[in-house]
Design an enzyme around this catalytic site. Structure first.
Site, PDB file in Angstrom:
ATOM      1  N   ILE A 106     -18.143  23.660   3.576  1.00 35.17           N
ATOM      2  CA  ILE A 106     -19.430  23.733   2.872  1.00 35.17           C
ATOM      3  C   ILE A 106     -20.077  22.367   2.705  1.00 35.17           C
ATOM      4  O   ILE A 106     -21.143  22.247   2.108  1.00 35.17           O
ATOM      5  CB  ILE A 106     -19.273  24.397   1.489  1.00 35.17           C
ATOM      6  CG1 ILE A 106     -18.261  23.627   0.642  1.00 35.17           C
ATOM      7  CG2 ILE A 106     -18.899  25.854   1.626  1.00 35.17           C
ATOM      8  CD1 ILE A 106     -18.149  24.155  -0.788  1.00 35.17           C
ATOM      9  N   GLY A 107     -19.446  21.322   3.221  1.00 34.53           N
ATOM     10  CA  GLY A 107     -20.033  19.991   3.114  1.00 34.53           C
ATOM     11  C   GLY A 107     -19.205  18.976   3.859  1.00 34.53           C
ATOM     12  O   GLY A 107     -17.985  19.108   3.988  1.00 34.53           O
ATOM     13  N   GLY A 111     -18.629  14.657   4.443  1.00 36.42           N
ATOM     14  CA  GLY A 111     -18.889  13.316   3.947  1.00 36.42           C
ATOM     15  C   GLY A 111     -18.206  12.286   4.804  1.00 36.42           C
ATOM     16  O   GLY A 111     -17.484  12.601   5.749  1.00 36.42           O
ATOM     17  N   GLY A 112     -18.443  11.020   4.456  1.00 34.06           N
ATOM     18  CA  GLY A 112     -17.874   9.941   5.246  1.00 34.06           C
ATOM     19  C   GLY A 112     -16.367   9.888   5.170  1.00 34.06           C
ATOM     20  O   GLY A 112     -15.711   9.390   6.085  1.00 34.06           O
ATOM     21  N   GLY A 123     -14.353  12.720   4.188  1.00 36.03           N
ATOM     22  CA  GLY A 123     -13.686  14.000   4.342  1.00 36.03           C
ATOM     23  C   GLY A 123     -14.657  15.151   4.242  1.00 36.03           C
ATOM     24  O   GLY A 123     -15.838  14.981   3.924  1.00 36.03           O
ATOM     25  N   VAL A 159     -15.497  19.194   2.738  1.00 37.66           N
ATOM     26  CA  VAL A 159     -15.269  20.039   1.570  1.00 37.66           C
ATOM     27  C   VAL A 159     -15.273  21.497   2.009  1.00 37.66           C
ATOM     28  O   VAL A 159     -16.176  21.934   2.738  1.00 37.66           O
ATOM     29  CB  VAL A 159     -16.345  19.804   0.495  1.00 37.66           C
ATOM     30  CG1 VAL A 159     -16.084  20.681  -0.719  1.00 37.66           C
ATOM     31  CG2 VAL A 159     -16.375  18.335   0.087  1.00 37.66           C
ATOM     32  N   LYS A 171     -11.588  19.183  -1.180  1.00 39.32           N
ATOM     33  CA  LYS A 171     -12.006  18.048  -0.363  1.00 39.32           C
ATOM     34  C   LYS A 171     -10.796  17.546   0.402  1.00 39.32           C
ATOM     35  O   LYS A 171      -9.832  17.070  -0.186  1.00 39.32           O
ATOM     36  CB  LYS A 171     -12.587  16.929  -1.219  1.00 39.32           C
ATOM     37  CG  LYS A 171     -13.135  15.769  -0.385  1.00 39.32           C
ATOM     38  CD  LYS A 171     -13.925  14.792  -1.230  1.00 39.32           C
ATOM     39  CE  LYS A 171     -14.565  13.718  -0.362  1.00 39.32           C
ATOM     40  NZ  LYS A 171     -15.379  12.775  -1.151  1.00 39.32           N
ATOM     41  N   ASP A 209     -22.198   5.360  -7.673  1.00 44.08           N
ATOM     42  CA  ASP A 209     -23.043   6.197  -6.816  1.00 44.08           C
ATOM     43  C   ASP A 209     -23.624   7.354  -7.629  1.00 44.08           C
ATOM     44  O   ASP A 209     -23.485   8.520  -7.262  1.00 44.08           O
ATOM     45  CB  ASP A 209     -22.255   6.702  -5.609  1.00 44.08           C
ATOM     46  CG  ASP A 209     -23.172   7.177  -4.480  1.00 44.08           C
ATOM     47  OD1 ASP A 209     -24.375   6.861  -4.528  1.00 44.08           O
ATOM     48  OD2 ASP A 209     -22.692   7.853  -3.563  1.00 44.08           O
TER      49      ASP A 209
END
Length: 829
Positions: A576-577, A579-580, A582, A584, A598, A687
Site C-alpha cells: 500500500i506504499g 518509501g526509500g 522499505g 508498507v 513496513k 520530517d
C-alpha cells in the site's frame, strides 16, 4: 459637520457623487468612515473640494495603492487616520505640509521605505502611529523636534540602526513603542529625560550595551519591556527608584551580575521577568517586599544559594519560575503562604530536602515541575499538573495522591521507587502505599517509568485504565516488570466514546521478560525478534523464539506466521506504499485487526544499513541499547491514510471540519511535545509533514515515519546532514547543519498553516523575515471548501495562526518550544 453615507459605494464613486456637491464643499469639517468596508484608492479623492476638512478617518477599510502627495492639499487637517488598510509605497514627504496636524495614524498597512525626516516639521503633532508596516532605514533624528508628541508607535517594522538620542528631547512623551524592529546600538541615556513616560517597549530588537542608569529617572514609568535584545552588563540599581513600575520584562538578554537589592523597593511591581540572562549571585531577600507581585520569572540564569524564605511574603504571587539555575538548599516552608500560587517550576537545580508541608497544603497550586533535583519526601494533594521526575524520591508515595481529584498530569519517572505493584483492584500501588488511579478521572498523563518497580503488571491495572476516560499517556517502562501486557482494548474503545477531543494515545509498557525495553503507540505497534533468522527453514523452526508485542489492539501477540500468511509472504498485491527505506503492506491476521507492516529493504550480507534505518524508525521511541534482528515494523492500519491525502481530496477534505482541524493541531503538538520534552534523550523527528500525519477513523492523529528521527545528545552539538521534506525544513539547517527541537517547531508551523489554508502555504513562506500573523488575515486564507467557522472556533483558529507564525520565526531561538505551544493550547482551547 460629520457625514456618514449609509450605503457606501466604492471609495472614488462615493465621494464624487456625495461630497462634490456645492452645498458641502465648504461645510464638511469631519469625515469618519472607519470600518465601513470601503474599497478603492485615494487617487480620485476630492482633496480640493474639501478646503475646511479638519478630521479624516478612513481606518479599517480595504483601501489600497499609494497615499497620494496631494493629500497635502487638505491644509486644515488636524486628524488623519488611514490605519488598517492596504496602502503600499512610501509615506509622501508632502504630508509635512499639513502643518496643523495633531494626529497621524498610518498603522497596519504595507508602507515601505524610510520614515520621511520631514515629519519632524509637524510641530503640533501629539500622536504618531506608523506601526505594523514594512518601513525600513533609520528612525530620523528630526522626530526629536516634535516637542508636543505624547505617543510614538513605530513597532513591528524593519527599522534599523541606532535609536536617535534626540528622542530624549520629547519631554511630553507618555508612551514609546519601538519593539519588533532591527534596531541596534545602545539605549540612549537621554531617555532619562522622559519624566512623563509611562510605557517603554523596545523588545525584539538587536539593542546592545548596558541598560543606562539614567532610566531610573523616568519617575512616571509603569511598564518597561526590553526583552529579546543583546543587552549586557548589570541591571542598574537606579531601577529601584521607579516606584510606579508595574511590569519589567528584561528577559532574553545577556545581563550579568546580581539582581539588585533595590528592586525590592518597587512596591507597585506586578510582573518581574528576568529569565534567560547570565545573572548570578543569590535571589535577594528584598524581593519579599514586593507586596503586589504576581509573576516572577528567574529561570535560565546562574543564580545560586537558597530560595529565600521571604518569597513566602508575596501574598499575591501566582507564577514562580526558577528553572535552570544553581539553586541549593530546601524549598521554603512558606512558599505558598499567600494562598495564590498556581504555577511553580524549579527544574534543573540542586534543591534538596523534603517537599514542604506548605506546598502540600497549598490549595491554589495547580502545576508543579521540580524535575532533576535531589528532593525527597511526599507531595501535594490538590494539583492538576505534578512533575517531580529525576529526583531521589523513594519509598512511600502517600495514599492521599489517590485523592487528587483535579490531577491531570503526573510524572514521577526516574526516581528510586521500588517494590512490586500489588494486585489490588482499582489501585496502582508503589511499594506499600497505593495510588487510587481509578479515582483520578481527569488524569491525561501518567509516567512512572525509569524506577525499580518489579513483579508482574497486575491485571487489575486494566480496570483502572478503563475508568480514566481522558488518559492519553501511560508510561511504566524501564522498570523490572514482567508478565502479560494488560488488554486495554476496552479502554481504548471507551475512551473514544467519551472524549471526542482525544487526538493522541501513547502507551509505553515494558516487554515481557526483556528488561528495559519499551514500546510506544506513536508508531502504534512494533514487532521485535530475539535473534537474526536468515532462511525460511530457520524462520519456521524458530518461530517460538520470536517476540511480538502490540500496543493496539493490545490483545497479546501477533505472530510472525500470521503476518506472512496475511500478506502471502509480502506479495506485491498487499503493498500500500513505497518509501526509500522499505515498502508498507496491509495485513489482516486472523484476529481481525488490520495492521500495516513496513518491511525494510534487504541489503547485501553483512551490511547493516538496513538495520540502522530500522533503528532510526524504532530507537527514537525505544532506547538505542538493544539489538533488533528483524527489519520490519508492524503498525495499526489507519483507515483514513495521511493528512496530505485527505487535504487533496475535495470530498474527504469537506469532512475535515474546523473542529477536527483544531484537534489535529493539538494532536501533533502533544506528540512533538512528548518527543522533545518527555523523552530522554530528546527526539527530533526531522520530517514533520502532512504526509507523515496519519489519521484514524475518528481523525485521531498518529505521527509516523521515524526514519529520519534523531536522538539529541546533550553532550554533543548534534551536527547532521539535511534531512526532511523541502518546504518544511527549517532555514537554519541550510547553513548550520545543527539539529535541534526548533527544526520540528518550524515544520509544525508550516503544517499548521497548511491545515488552515488547505494547501502548502508557499506564498506566505516566501519571505519569512516579514511574516506576521497580521500579514495573513484569517478570513482571506481559510479553506473555502468549508463553511465559515463559528465565532468560538474563529478564536481557536486565530490562536493557532499566531502560534504557527511564531513557530516560523527565521531566528530559531525566537521560536517557542513545543511544550510552550502545548501549554498555550491547553490553557486556551
Amino acid at each position: 459637520m460629520e457625514s456618514q453615507p449609509s450605503k457606501p459605494k466604492p471609495f472614488c464613486f462615493a465621494f464624487l457623487e456625495y461630497f462634490q456637491q456645492p452645498k458641502y464643499q465648504n461645510n464638511v469639517i469631519k469625515i469618519n468612515l472607519t470600518g465601513y468596508g470601503v474599497k478603492g484608492t485615494l487617487h480620485l479623492f476630492p482633496f480640493l473640494s474639501l478646503p475646511n476638512l479638519a478630521e479624516l478617518d478612513l481606518s479599517t477599510n480595504e483601501l489600497y495603492g499609494i497615499i497620494p502627495p496631494k493629500i497635502s492639499q487638505l491644509s486644515k487637517l488636524t486628524y488623519l487616520d488611514l490605519s488598517f488598510n492596504q496602502f503600499s509605497g512610501k509615506i509622501p514627504p508632502e504630508i509635512s505640509h499639513l502643518v496643523h496636524l495633531q494626529t497621524l495614524h498610518l498603522a497596519g498597512n504595507q508602507l515601505n521605505g524610510s520614515i520621511p525626516r520631514e515629519i519632524g516639521q509637524l510641530k503640533f503633532l501629539t500622536d504618531l502611529a506608523l506601526c505594523s508596516n514594512k518601513l525600513n532605514g533609520c528612525i530620523p533624528a528630526s522626530l526629536g523636534k516634535l516637542s508636543r508628541l505624547v505617543s510614538l508607535l513605530l513597532y513591528n517594522n524593519s527599522l534599523s540602526g541606532p535609536i536617535p538620542p534626540e528622542l530624549g528631547n520629547l519631554r511630553n512623551l507618555v508612551e514609546v513603542y519601538l519593539d519588533t524592529n532591527r534596531l541596534t546600538a545602545p539605549i540612549p541615556s537621554t531617555f532619562g529625560n522622559l519624566k512623563k513616560l509611562r510605557v517603554l517597549q523596545m523588545f525584539n530588537n538587536g539593542l546592545s550595551g548596558p541598560i543606562p542608569s539614567e532610566l531610573g529617572n523616568m519617575e512616571s514609568l509603569s511598564e518597561i519591556s526590553l526583552y529579546h535584545n543583546n543587552l549586557s552588563g548589570l541591571i542598574p540599581t537606579s531601577f529601584g527608584d521607579l516606584r510606579l513600575l508595574t511590569l519589567a520584562h528584561l528577559y532574553e538578554n545577556q545581563l550579568s551580575g546580581p539582581i539588585p537589592e533595590e528592586i525590592g523597593n518597587l512596591n507597585s511591581l506586578v510582573d518581574l521577568e528576568l529569565s534567560e540572562n547570565q545573572l548570578n549571585g543569590s535571589i535577594p531577600a528584598s524581593l519579599g517586599n514586593l507586596s503586589n507581585l504576581e509573576i516572577l520569572f528567574l529561570r535560565d540564569n546562574r543564580l545560586s544559594g537558597s530560595i529565600p524564605n521571604e518569597i513566602g511574603n508575596l501574598m499575591k504571587l501566582s507564577v514562580l519560575e526558577l528553572d535552570h539555575n544553581n539553586l541549593t538548599g530546601n524549598l521554603p516552608q512558606g512558599l505558598c503562604r499567600g494562598g495564590s500560587l498556581e504555577y511553580f517550576t524549579a527544574n534543573d537545580n540542586q534543591l534538596t530536602g523534603p517537599i514542604p508541608q506548605g506546598l502540600k497544603n497549598c490549595t491554589s497550586l495547580k502545576r508543579v515541575y521540580l524535575e532533576r533535583n535531589r528532593l525527597r519526601g511526599n507531595i501535594s494533594e490538590d494539583l492538576s499538573i505534578l512533575s517531580i521526575a529525576r529526583n531521589n524520591l523513594s519509598g512511600a508515595i502517600p495514599l492521599e495522591l489517590g485523592l487528587m481529584s483535579k490531577l491531570l498530569y503526573l510524572d514521577l519517572s526516574a526516581n528510586q521507587l521500588s517494590k512490586p505493584i500489588p494486585e489490588t483492584t482499582g489501585y496502582l500501588s508503589i511499594q506499600n502505599i497505593p495510588i487510587q488511579v481509578g479515582k483520578l478521572t481527569r488524569l491525561f498523563h501518567l509516567d512512572l517509568s525509569h524506577n525499580m518497580l518489579s513483579g508482574e503488571i497486575p491485571g487489575e491495572l486494566q480496570t483502572s485504565l478503563e475508568h480514566l476516560r481522558g488518559l492519553y499517556t501511560v508510561d511504566i517502562s524501564y522498570n523490572e516488570l514482567q508478565g502479560p501486557i494488560p488488554n486495554c482494548q476496552a479502554f481504548l474503545n471507551a475512551s473514544k466514546g467519551h472524549n471526542n477531543n482525544k487526538t493522541l494515545f501513547v502507551v509505553m509498557f515494558p516487554l515481557l521478560l526483556v528488561s528495559g525495553l519499551s514500546i510506544s503507540s506513536i508508531a502504534l505497534l512494533f514487532a521485535f525478534k530475539k535473534r537474526k533468522i536468515d532462511t525460511d527453514e530457520e524462520r519456521q523452526s524458530n518461530a517460538s523464539d520470536e517476540i511480538f508485542f502490540s500496543v493496539t489492539p493490545l490483545n497479546g501477540r501477533i505472530l510472525y506466521e500470521e503476518i506472512i500468511r496475511a500478506t502471502k509472504d509480502f506479495d506485491a498485491q498487499y503493498c500500500i506504499g513505497k518509501g526509500g527505506y522499505g515498502n508498507v503492506y496491509k495485513a489482516e491476521p486472523s484476529s481481525g485487526d488490520v495492521v500495516a507492516v513496513k518491511k525494510f529493504h534487504a541489503l547485501h550480507t553483512g551490511e547493516m544499513a538496513d538495520q540502522r534505518q530500522f533503528l532510526n524508525g524504532v530507537r527514537a521511541l525505544v532506547e538505542p541499547r538493544h539489538k533488533y534482528c528483524r527489519s520490519f515494523l508492524v503498525y495499526k492500519y489507519l483507515e483514513r491514510g495521511s493528512l496530505a491525502s485527505v487535504l487533496c481530496n475535495d470530498e474527504e477534505c469537506k469532512k475535515l471540519d474546523w473542529n477536527k482541524r483544531v484537534n489535529i493541531v493539538k494532536g501533533v503538538v502533544n506528540a512533538l511535545s512528548y518527543l522533545h520534552h518527555d523523552c530522554s534523550p530528546s527526539i527530533v523527528h526531522r520530517d514533520i509533514t502532512s504526509n507523515n500525519i496519519l489519521l484514524g477513523l475518528e481523525y485521531e492523529v498518529h505521527l509516523s515515519d521515524f526514519g529520519t528521527a534523531k536522538l539529541l545528545n546533550p553532550e554533543s552539538s548534534n551536527w547532521s546532514n539535511i534531512a526532511g521534506t523541502n518546504g518544511y525544513i527549517a532555514p537554519e539547517l541550510s547553513y548550520t547543519m545543527q539539529v535541534s527541537e526548533k527544526c520540528d517547531v518550524f515544520s509544525f508551523g508550516v503544517l499548521a498553516l497548511e491545515l488552515i489554508v488547505r494547501a502548502y502555504p508557499g506564498e506566505f513562506l516566501s519571505n519569512l523575515s516579514i511574516l506576521t500573523a497580521e500579514s495573513i488575515p484569517l478570513n482571506n486564507v481559510l479553506d473555502q471548501r468549508l463553511a465559515p467557522p463559528l465565532p468560538e472556533v474563529v478564536n481557536k483558529l486565530v490562536l493557532i495562526l499566531k502560534l504557527a507564525v511564531s513557530c516560523l520565526n527565521i531566528n530559531s531561538k525566537s521560536r517557542p518550544t513545543m511544550h510552550t505551544v502545548s501549554q498555550l493550547l491547553f490553557d486556551h482551547i
